[in-house]
Design a protein around this motif. Structure first.
Motif, PDB file in Angstrom:
ATOM      1  N   UNK A 116      12.940   8.927   3.446  1.00 58.18           N
ATOM      2  CA  UNK A 116      14.186   8.012   2.765  1.00 58.18           C
ATOM      3  C   UNK A 116      14.819   7.611   4.252  1.00 58.18           C
ATOM      4  N   UNK A 117      15.069   8.635   5.123  1.00 60.45           N
ATOM      5  CA  UNK A 117      15.776   8.361   6.619  1.00 60.45           C
ATOM      6  C   UNK A 117      15.127   7.139   7.199  1.00 60.45           C
ATOM      7  N   UNK A 118      13.760   7.515   7.231  1.00 55.33           N
ATOM      8  CA  UNK A 118      13.015   6.375   7.997  1.00 55.33           C
ATOM      9  C   UNK A 118      13.142   4.957   7.402  1.00 55.33           C
ATOM     10  N   UNK A 119      13.490   4.779   6.020  1.00 54.13           N
ATOM     11  CA  UNK A 119      13.463   3.833   5.490  1.00 54.13           C
ATOM     12  C   UNK A 119      15.129   2.990   5.779  1.00 54.13           C
ATOM     13  N   UNK A 120      15.798   3.999   5.739  1.00 57.63           N
ATOM     14  CA  UNK A 120      17.312   3.505   6.193  1.00 57.63           C
ATOM     15  C   UNK A 120      17.532   3.152   7.476  1.00 57.63           C
ATOM     16  N   UNK A 121      16.894   3.595   8.351  1.00 61.41           N
ATOM     17  CA  UNK A 121      17.081   3.312   9.862  1.00 61.41           C
ATOM     18  C   UNK A 121      16.089   2.227  10.224  1.00 61.41           C
TER      19      UNK A 121
ATOM     20  N   UNK B  13      13.343   8.230  -6.153  1.00 63.12           N
ATOM     21  CA  UNK B  13      12.741   8.520  -7.292  1.00 63.12           C
ATOM     22  C   UNK B  13      12.031   9.941  -7.314  1.00 63.12           C
ATOM     23  N   UNK B  14      11.094   9.804  -6.405  1.00 65.53           N
ATOM     24  CA  UNK B  14      10.296  11.198  -6.265  1.00 65.53           C
ATOM     25  C   UNK B  14      11.176  12.255  -5.600  1.00 65.53           C
ATOM     26  N   UNK B  15      12.098  12.172  -4.852  1.00 69.93           N
ATOM     27  CA  UNK B  15      12.898  13.074  -4.394  1.00 69.93           C
ATOM     28  C   UNK B  15      13.782  13.749  -5.539  1.00 69.93           C
TER      29      UNK B  15
ATOM     30  N   UNK C 263      15.678  -3.751   5.614  1.00 65.39           N
ATOM     31  CA  UNK C 263      15.745  -2.563   4.629  1.00 65.39           C
ATOM     32  C   UNK C 263      14.850  -3.176   3.542  1.00 65.39           C
ATOM     33  N   UNK C 264      13.845  -2.118   3.165  1.00 71.03           N
ATOM     34  CA  UNK C 264      13.241  -2.561   2.083  1.00 71.03           C
ATOM     35  C   UNK C 264      13.514  -1.625   0.910  1.00 71.03           C
ATOM     36  N   UNK C 265      14.523  -2.087  -0.213  1.00 73.19           N
ATOM     37  CA  UNK C 265      14.896  -1.202  -1.143  1.00 73.19           C
ATOM     38  C   UNK C 265      14.030  -0.843  -2.097  1.00 73.19           C
ATOM     39  N   UNK C 266      13.151  -1.724  -2.284  1.00 70.85           N
ATOM     40  CA  UNK C 266      12.137  -1.488  -3.307  1.00 70.85           C
ATOM     41  C   UNK C 266      11.121  -0.142  -3.033  1.00 70.85           C
ATOM     42  N   UNK C 267      10.670  -0.034  -1.669  1.00 71.94           N
ATOM     43  CA  UNK C 267      10.133   0.885  -1.330  1.00 71.94           C
ATOM     44  C   UNK C 267      11.216   2.231  -1.246  1.00 71.94           C
TER      45      UNK C 267
ATOM     46  N   UNK D 206       0.626  -1.421  -0.012  1.00 66.87           N
ATOM     47  CA  UNK D 206      -0.060   0.072   0.154  1.00 66.87           C
ATOM     48  C   UNK D 206       0.859   1.411   0.136  1.00 66.87           C
ATOM     49  N   UNK D 207       1.886   1.225   0.659  1.00 68.45           N
ATOM     50  CA  UNK D 207       2.765   2.366   0.806  1.00 68.45           C
ATOM     51  C   UNK D 207       3.575   2.597  -0.640  1.00 68.45           C
ATOM     52  N   UNK D 208       3.915   1.400  -1.143  1.00 71.13           N
ATOM     53  CA  UNK D 208       4.444   1.561  -2.527  1.00 71.13           C
ATOM     54  C   UNK D 208       3.214   2.163  -3.543  1.00 71.13           C
ATOM     55  N   UNK D 209       2.011   1.668  -3.505  1.00 73.56           N
ATOM     56  CA  UNK D 209       0.970   2.396  -4.491  1.00 73.56           C
ATOM     57  C   UNK D 209       0.848   3.919  -4.076  1.00 73.56           C
TER      58      UNK D 209
END
Length: 96
Positions: free
Chosen positions: A50-55, A70-72, A60-64, A6-9
């Motif tokens: 991005x920071x939340x995904x890295x920490x 990309x949006x950044x 680690x969910x690279x696809x998210x 859902x986050x990816x969508x």
């Protein structure tokens, strides 16, 4: 897993507008109607995402992360278009 899908969508849906916005900004050749504050807040939001995904301690969910980055980049391109168009407006004697 469903939360990640859902986050990816969400991020893909939100991100579909950025390339169109960059093209519109490029063609418009004016900063009128654009808000630099809005773009900077959006960039800050992506930095936080991005920071939340890295920490993230759950793995680690690279696809998210890919979609956040990309949006950044797309918002960054729109910021560059704002700067270009602002300068064009100044050269033409217009106020943005």
């Amino acid at each position: 897993m469903l939360a990640e899908i859902l986050e990816i969508f969400m991020i893909v849906s939100f991100g579909c507008s950025w390339p169109l916005n960059v093209i519109k900004s490029y063609k418009a050749r004016t900063a009128k109607g654009k808000s630099i504050a809005f773009l900077l807040f959006i960039e800050f939001g992506y930095v936080c995402g991005i920071t939340s995904k890295l920490i993230n301690e759950n793995g680690f969910k690279w696809y998210v992360l890919f979609f956040y980055v990309l949006n950044f980049i797309m918002v960054g391109a729109d910021l560059l278009m704002y700067v270009r168009n602002y300068r064009l407006d100044k050269q033409a004697g217009l106020k943005a």
